[in-house]
Design a protein around this motif. Structure first.
Motif, PDB file in Angstrom:
ATOM      1  N   TYR A  42       0.884  -1.404   0.034  1.00 10.08           N
ATOM      2  CA  TYR A  42      -0.013  -0.104   0.006  1.00 10.08           C
ATOM      3  C   TYR A  42       0.847   1.224  -0.024  1.00 10.08           C
ATOM      4  O   TYR A  42       0.721   2.252  -0.648  1.00 10.08           O
ATOM      5  CB  TYR A  42      -0.946  -0.058   1.107  1.00 10.08           C
ATOM      6  N   ASP A  43       1.986   1.374   0.652  1.00 10.45           N
ATOM      7  CA  ASP A  43       2.839   2.378   0.928  1.00 10.45           C
ATOM      8  C   ASP A  43       3.382   2.717  -0.441  1.00 10.45           C
ATOM      9  O   ASP A  43       3.445   3.692  -0.885  1.00 10.45           O
ATOM     10  CB  ASP A  43       3.975   2.534   2.031  1.00 10.45           C
ATOM     11  N   PHE A  46       0.542   4.013  -2.895  1.00 11.16           N
ATOM     12  CA  PHE A  46       0.430   5.290  -2.567  1.00 11.16           C
ATOM     13  C   PHE A  46       1.295   6.160  -3.107  1.00 11.16           C
ATOM     14  O   PHE A  46       1.107   7.508  -3.318  1.00 11.16           O
ATOM     15  CB  PHE A  46      -0.104   5.520  -1.146  1.00 11.16           C
ATOM     16  N   THR A  50       1.157   9.228  -5.669  1.00 12.98           N
ATOM     17  CA  THR A  50       1.573  10.682  -5.201  1.00 12.98           C
ATOM     18  C   THR A  50       2.696  11.228  -6.157  1.00 12.98           C
ATOM     19  O   THR A  50       2.382  12.381  -6.439  1.00 12.98           O
ATOM     20  CB  THR A  50       2.491  10.653  -3.862  1.00 12.98           C
ATOM     21  N   TYR A  94      -5.646   5.149   2.304  1.00 13.34           N
ATOM     22  CA  TYR A  94      -5.116   6.343   2.887  1.00 13.34           C
ATOM     23  C   TYR A  94      -6.172   7.276   3.347  1.00 13.34           C
ATOM     24  O   TYR A  94      -6.021   7.992   4.271  1.00 13.34           O
ATOM     25  CB  TYR A  94      -4.129   7.093   1.704  1.00 13.34           C
ATOM     26  N   ARG A  97      -7.573   6.377   6.433  1.00  8.62           N
ATOM     27  CA  ARG A  97      -6.777   6.539   7.712  1.00  8.62           C
ATOM     28  C   ARG A  97      -6.356   8.059   8.099  1.00  8.62           C
ATOM     29  O   ARG A  97      -6.274   8.504   9.090  1.00  8.62           O
ATOM     30  CB  ARG A  97      -5.188   5.781   7.184  1.00  8.62           C
ATOM     31  N   THR A  98      -6.628   8.960   7.153  1.00  6.51           N
ATOM     32  CA  THR A  98      -6.481  10.267   7.208  1.00  6.51           C
ATOM     33  C   THR A  98      -7.742  11.062   7.320  1.00  6.51           C
ATOM     34  O   THR A  98      -7.499  12.230   7.666  1.00  6.51           O
ATOM     35  CB  THR A  98      -5.592  10.890   6.051  1.00  6.51           C
TER      36      THR A  98
END
Length: 121
Positions: A42-43, A46, A50, A94, A97-98
């Motif tokens: 996922y990181d 993402f 970005t 994301y 989570r945010t």
């Protein structure tokens, strides 16, 4: 009967420490709700989203569902449907989570994803 009186500031400090311990423990549980491999994937996904946004001068925090449909188009040039699904899941995670609105929960995003899947079979 012997009762020990603890000054309020000591009680407050003890409660603050306990709350901090519980907060850290809860955060650890939340972090471990996904496997380490999922978090890594996922990181990475993402970070790629970005970079896509940044390459067009867009701030990822301001991304919209329209940007996600463009991102699907971009990914479709080199990626398979399962990889695109992973990227969408990463974006969705994301947002969750945010506390942002889920920019993948949109009819245009669903149609772009489905259209790509139909095209590649």
């Amino acid at each position: 009967m012997n009762t020990e009186i603890v000054p309020n500031n000591e009680k407050t400090n003890a409660l603050s420490l306990r709350l901090q311990e519980l907060t850290e423990k809860a955060q650890d549980f939340i972090t471990k709700s996904e496997s380490q491999n999922t978090r890594i994937n996922y990181d990475s996904a993402f970070n790629q989203f970005t970079a896509f946004c940044n390459s067009f001068g867009m701030d990822v925090m301001q991304a919209t569902s329209s940007i996600v449909t463009l991102y699907i188009s971009h990914l479709s040039e080199t990626k398979k449907p399962a990889t695109i699904d992973l990227h969408l899941s990463a974006i969705r995670a994301y947002c969750k989570r945010t506390g942002l609105m889920d920019i993948c929960d949109d009819e245009a995003v669903r149609k772009a994803r489905k259209g790509f899947r139909n095209k590649v079979g």
